[in-house]
Design a protein around this motif. Structure first.
Motif, short mmCIF file in Angstrom:
data_model
loop_
_atom_site.label_atom_id
_atom_site.label_comp_id
_atom_site.label_asym_id
_atom_site.label_seq_id
_atom_site.Cartn_x
_atom_site.Cartn_y
_atom_site.Cartn_z
N ASN A 50 87.13 -36.83 90.78
CA ASN A 50 87.79 -35.84 89.69
C ASN A 50 88.28 -34.58 90.42
OD1 ASN A 50 87.04 -37.88 87.85
ND2 ASN A 50 84.88 -37.02 87.97
N ARG A 51 89.43 -34.49 90.18
CA ARG A 51 90.10 -33.44 90.94
C ARG A 51 90.56 -32.24 90.24
NH1 ARG A 51 94.31 -37.59 94.01
NH2 ARG A 51 92.65 -38.76 94.80
N PHE A 53 89.71 -28.92 87.35
CA PHE A 53 88.72 -27.91 86.94
C PHE A 53 89.37 -26.97 86.03
CE2 PHE A 53 85.80 -24.38 86.92
CZ PHE A 53 84.66 -25.13 87.22
N CYS A 67 93.79 -27.81 90.22
CA CYS A 67 93.36 -29.20 90.62
C CYS A 67 93.19 -28.99 92.14
CB CYS A 67 94.72 -30.11 90.50
SG CYS A 67 94.52 -31.74 91.49
N LEU A 149 83.89 -30.56 87.83
CA LEU A 149 85.19 -31.27 87.95
C LEU A 149 85.33 -32.31 87.24
CD1 LEU A 149 85.14 -31.36 91.89
CD2 LEU A 149 86.88 -30.27 90.56
#
Length: 160
Positions: A50-51, A53, A67, A149
């Protein structure tokens, strides 16, 4: 799982031991957060699963999130102790701490462990640094950052 399970990239560093952490802290002149040390002890950096925020402010990346593609580990060719000092100088990032990894912009913006308020032995926050080079806090700790994330699909991005 924080890292992409299929990641076999160059960003995964060698297995971490206490001596590597000590050397990195000596080079960076800070104490690394326990949550970061715990993470790199399981896998020493790599591509994130998961990239994205969420942010409460617009960025050059998006109106409501940032990201981070990769979190660097310690030691090796892509360790924070090797890459962060060079990038701070090369990209004129503020000297507040440690560049965490790679964003999709590849240098125009970044995310950093921010020691400005806590000092080198404290628990750093995580700040986003955009093209204006002003640090903006996005998480109160590295642990909070990791737990915040989300999949970029949440925002309609195809980054992951």
């Amino acid at each position: 799982m924080i890292f992409d399970p299929a990641d076999e990239s160059e960003y995964v560093g060698p297995p971490v031991d206490a001596e590597m952490i000590r050397r990195a802290e000596d080079v960076l002149q800070v104490r690394l957060p326990k949550s970061y040390v715990d993470l790199v002890s399981v896998q020493n950096g790599g591509v994130l699963r998961n990239r994205c925020f969420p942010t409460e402010f617009p960025t050059s990346w998006a109106p409501d999130h940032v990201c981070l593609d990769v979190i660097w580990g310690v030691g090796g060719a892509w360790g924070v102790d090797v890459v962060s000092p060079r990038l701070i100088a090369e990209w004129s990032y503020p000297e507040i701490g440690i560049v965490l990894g790679i964003t999709p912009s590849a240098g125009h913006d970044t995310m950093m462990l921010d020691y400005a308020e806590c000092g080198p032995l404290g628990e750093p926050s995580v700040s986003y640094v955009d093209e204006d080079r002003v640090p903006r806090r996005i998480a109160n700790s590295f642990s909070e950052f990791l737990h915040g994330l989300v999949s970029c699909r949440t925002y309609g991005d195809d980054a992951d």
